[in-house]
Design a protein around this motif. Sequence first.
Motif, PDB file in Angstrom:
ATOM      1  N   ASN A   1      -6.009   7.900   2.569  1.00 17.28           N
ATOM      2  CA  ASN A   1      -5.989   6.458   2.703  1.00 17.28           C
ATOM      3  C   ASN A   1      -4.996   5.841   1.724  1.00 17.28           C
ATOM      4  O   ASN A   1      -5.110   6.058   0.514  1.00 17.28           O
ATOM      5  CB  ASN A   1      -7.387   5.888   2.408  1.00 17.28           C
ATOM      6  CG  ASN A   1      -7.665   4.626   3.191  1.00 17.28           C
ATOM      7  OD1 ASN A   1      -6.946   4.287   4.119  1.00 17.28           O
ATOM      8  ND2 ASN A   1      -8.728   3.936   2.823  1.00 17.28           N
ATOM      9  N   PRO A   2      -4.031   5.078   2.209  1.00 18.13           N
ATOM     10  CA  PRO A   2      -3.145   4.361   1.290  1.00 18.13           C
ATOM     11  C   PRO A   2      -3.939   3.392   0.413  1.00 18.13           C
ATOM     12  O   PRO A   2      -5.004   2.908   0.796  1.00 18.13           O
ATOM     13  CB  PRO A   2      -2.197   3.615   2.233  1.00 18.13           C
ATOM     14  CG  PRO A   2      -2.188   4.442   3.472  1.00 18.13           C
ATOM     15  CD  PRO A   2      -3.600   4.951   3.602  1.00 18.13           C
ATOM     16  N   VAL A   3      -3.404   3.104  -0.769  1.00 17.88           N
ATOM     17  CA  VAL A   3      -4.088   2.240  -1.740  1.00 17.88           C
ATOM     18  C   VAL A   3      -3.092   1.263  -2.331  1.00 17.88           C
ATOM     19  O   VAL A   3      -1.878   1.518  -2.348  1.00 17.88           O
ATOM     20  CB  VAL A   3      -4.729   3.069  -2.873  1.00 17.88           C
ATOM     21  CG1 VAL A   3      -5.876   3.915  -2.352  1.00 17.88           C
ATOM     22  CG2 VAL A   3      -3.685   3.937  -3.576  1.00 17.88           C
ATOM     23  N   PRO A   4      -3.575   0.136  -2.850  1.00 14.63           N
ATOM     24  CA  PRO A   4      -2.710  -0.743  -3.629  1.00 14.63           C
ATOM     25  C   PRO A   4      -2.571  -0.192  -5.047  1.00 14.63           C
ATOM     26  O   PRO A   4      -3.297   0.738  -5.433  1.00 14.63           O
ATOM     27  CB  PRO A   4      -3.474  -2.073  -3.622  1.00 14.63           C
ATOM     28  CG  PRO A   4      -4.906  -1.664  -3.517  1.00 14.63           C
ATOM     29  CD  PRO A   4      -4.929  -0.422  -2.672  1.00 14.63           C
TER      30      PRO A   4
ATOM     31  N   LEU B   1       0.843  -1.188   0.000  1.00 18.64           N
ATOM     32  CA  LEU B   1       0.000   0.000   0.000  1.00 18.64           C
ATOM     33  C   LEU B   1       0.881   1.242   0.000  1.00 18.64           C
ATOM     34  O   LEU B   1       1.955   1.255   0.608  1.00 18.64           O
ATOM     35  CB  LEU B   1      -0.907   0.029   1.234  1.00 18.64           C
ATOM     36  CG  LEU B   1      -1.876  -1.139   1.425  1.00 18.64           C
ATOM     37  CD1 LEU B   1      -2.605  -0.993   2.755  1.00 18.64           C
ATOM     38  CD2 LEU B   1      -2.858  -1.234   0.280  1.00 18.64           C
ATOM     39  N   HIS B   2       0.412   2.278  -0.670  1.00 22.97           N
ATOM     40  CA  HIS B   2       1.128   3.551  -0.656  1.00 22.97           C
ATOM     41  C   HIS B   2       0.115   4.685  -0.589  1.00 22.97           C
ATOM     42  O   HIS B   2      -1.017   4.548  -1.043  1.00 22.97           O
ATOM     43  CB  HIS B   2       1.993   3.703  -1.906  1.00 22.97           C
ATOM     44  CG  HIS B   2       1.190   3.885  -3.157  1.00 22.97           C
ATOM     45  ND1 HIS B   2       0.621   2.818  -3.840  1.00 22.97           N
ATOM     46  CD2 HIS B   2       0.822   5.004  -3.848  1.00 22.97           C
ATOM     47  CE1 HIS B   2      -0.038   3.263  -4.893  1.00 22.97           C
ATOM     48  NE2 HIS B   2       0.061   4.584  -4.918  1.00 22.97           N
ATOM     49  N   CYS B   3       0.519   5.798  -0.005  1.00 18.67           N
ATOM     50  CA  CYS B   3      -0.362   6.957   0.078  1.00 18.67           C
ATOM     51  C   CYS B   3      -0.433   7.628  -1.296  1.00 18.67           C
ATOM     52  O   CYS B   3       0.606   7.998  -1.866  1.00 18.67           O
ATOM     53  CB  CYS B   3       0.159   7.958   1.106  1.00 18.67           C
ATOM     54  SG  CYS B   3      -0.826   9.492   1.155  1.00 18.67           S
ATOM     55  N   PRO B   4      -1.639   7.805  -1.848  1.00 21.95           N
ATOM     56  CA  PRO B   4      -1.740   8.429  -3.167  1.00 21.95           C
ATOM     57  C   PRO B   4      -1.442   9.923  -3.142  1.00 21.95           C
ATOM     58  O   PRO B   4      -1.231  10.523  -4.198  1.00 21.95           O
ATOM     59  CB  PRO B   4      -3.198   8.166  -3.564  1.00 21.95           C
ATOM     60  CG  PRO B   4      -3.921   8.063  -2.260  1.00 21.95           C
ATOM     61  CD  PRO B   4      -2.954   7.422  -1.307  1.00 21.95           C
ATOM     62  N   ARG B   5      -1.408  10.514  -1.956  1.00 25.51           N
ATOM     63  CA  ARG B   5      -1.125  11.957  -1.858  1.00 25.51           C
ATOM     64  C   ARG B   5       0.362  12.235  -1.779  1.00 25.51           C
ATOM     65  O   ARG B   5       0.880  13.096  -2.504  1.00 25.51           O
ATOM     66  CB  ARG B   5      -1.836  12.548  -0.636  1.00 25.51           C
ATOM     67  CG  ARG B   5      -1.565  14.036  -0.420  1.00 25.51           C
ATOM     68  CD  ARG B   5      -2.364  14.584   0.751  1.00 25.51           C
ATOM     69  NE  ARG B   5      -2.079  16.001   0.958  1.00 25.51           N
ATOM     70  CZ  ARG B   5      -1.144  16.466   1.790  1.00 25.51           C
ATOM     71  NH1 ARG B   5      -0.404  15.617   2.512  1.00 25.51           N
ATOM     72  NH2 ARG B   5      -0.942  17.768   1.930  1.00 25.51           N
TER      73      ARG B   5
ATOM     74  N   PRO C   1      -9.295   8.503   7.551  1.00 29.46           N
ATOM     75  CA  PRO C   1      -8.697   8.355   6.230  1.00 29.46           C
ATOM     76  C   PRO C   1      -9.578   7.568   5.268  1.00 29.46           C
ATOM     77  O   PRO C   1      -9.314   7.549   4.064  1.00 29.46           O
ATOM     78  CB  PRO C   1      -7.423   7.560   6.538  1.00 29.46           C
ATOM     79  CG  PRO C   1      -7.826   6.691   7.690  1.00 29.46           C
ATOM     80  CD  PRO C   1      -8.782   7.514   8.512  1.00 29.46           C
ATOM     81  N   GLY C   2     -10.613   6.905   5.766  1.00 27.98           N
ATOM     82  CA  GLY C   2     -11.390   5.967   4.961  1.00 27.98           C
ATOM     83  C   GLY C   2     -11.193   4.563   5.493  1.00 27.98           C
ATOM     84  O   GLY C   2     -10.443   4.329   6.443  1.00 27.98           O
TER      85      GLY C   2
ATOM     86  N   GLY D   1      -4.459   4.879   8.035  1.00 31.12           N
ATOM     87  CA  GLY D   1      -4.263   6.007   7.145  1.00 31.12           C
ATOM     88  C   GLY D   1      -2.809   6.413   7.078  1.00 31.12           C
ATOM     89  O   GLY D   1      -1.942   5.864   7.768  1.00 31.12           O
ATOM     90  N   CYS D   2      -2.517   7.384   6.236  1.00 31.66           N
ATOM     91  CA  CYS D   2      -1.152   7.869   6.078  1.00 31.66           C
ATOM     92  C   CYS D   2      -0.775   8.752   7.268  1.00 31.66           C
ATOM     93  O   CYS D   2      -1.408   9.793   7.498  1.00 31.66           O
ATOM     94  CB  CYS D   2      -1.019   8.660   4.776  1.00 31.66           C
ATOM     95  SG  CYS D   2       0.600   9.436   4.556  1.00 31.66           S
TER      96      CYS D   2
END
Length: 393
Positions: free
Chosen positions: A32-35, A6-10, A200-201, A20-21
């Motif tokens: 929210n980090p995402v794959p 997972l990585h933070c898209p921001r 963060p979601g 959350g990040c």
Amino acid sequence: MPSTPLHCPRCGTGAEDFSGCGACRAEGIGANPVPPLAELSGLSLRTYPGGPWGWPSALPVTGEPVTLGEGGTPNVRVPLPDGADGELWVKYEGANPTGSHKDRAMSVGVAAAVAAGADTVAAASSGNAGAAAAAYAARAGLRCVVFTTDEVPEPLRAQIDALGAVRVVRKDSSARNAAMREAVERFGWYPLTSFASPSPGGNAYANEGYKSVAYEIARDFGDRFSAVVVPTSRADLLSGIERGFRELRTAGLLARVPRLVAAEPDAAAPFTAALARSAPAEQERTSVPYRPSPAFSLGEERPTWQGLDALRRSDGSAVAVPTEVFMAEHQSLGAQGLFLEPSSAVGVAVARRWVREHGGLVIAVGTATGLKATAGIRGVEPTAIPELSRLTP
């Protein structure tokens, strides 16, 4: 935790949990980090069967699916006044096994929990997520603990209890989230929802289940639709749908990403307030006072970053509607045979306004059945029929 990172898209920071990040949280921003996005090249919408597991390769989860037949929900056309220029459809998520869109997420989230070796899952919920978590945990043979408040409607409390979850009740959402955080940190329970502040979601793996809403819409409508309206709180559904459309567009399976519209009750509408500001830095730090409304599953104080990002990427918008408008829509839909919860009626009310102002084919996501919250519903007064024998069969 499944191996997909997972990585933070921001800010790009990696993540090791579901709080959350941390770097963005230190700035007061819920991100929210995402794959990574899935690669859909070589797939065909014509043969897509629907649901989160219709394309297993699009999910960041290893192991066997945990499924109750979620997805593949119907599209219901809503009549418009004669002469109206456009079409209005409802993607009826109330047809999912526990009656809401949350089934798509919890199916994937519980599968991720199984892959991670968890024996207990936890969810902080105003109702729908808790019911879905309980159902899919039961399906997988896991214990489920739902952290909630007394404000949860009775039908949802009964559903959570009937599905075998342990319900932990606290006085408000802050205390609820604090109790879940303590349990996750002390006992190592697998979190299916968020407990951090600012929120963060939800669970990043679970949220990938929402991409299937976009896949199904694209399969069923092709490129005919111009906008998708999504009832929005923490924007898990909104951002998941945008990711699904983006994957389809990247793979050449969709000509364009439609405009996404966040629908909010005006009692607590942070996305509407945020988009009224021009600078992204100001949008990300928007805060509004929270006031409850009959749309009990909607309403936050702050927008999540990924929700704002989804709206920006799709040239989207956010619209807030008063209680009297969406409750009138709720009653009107019922008179047409479509019984939605008030939160879903928020989306249909916004979609109706969008068709009126912009035209085109607009789809509102009807997130849950009206059976989730029945208190305060006004019905038609019964009519006295003194001589039943006079009625013809």
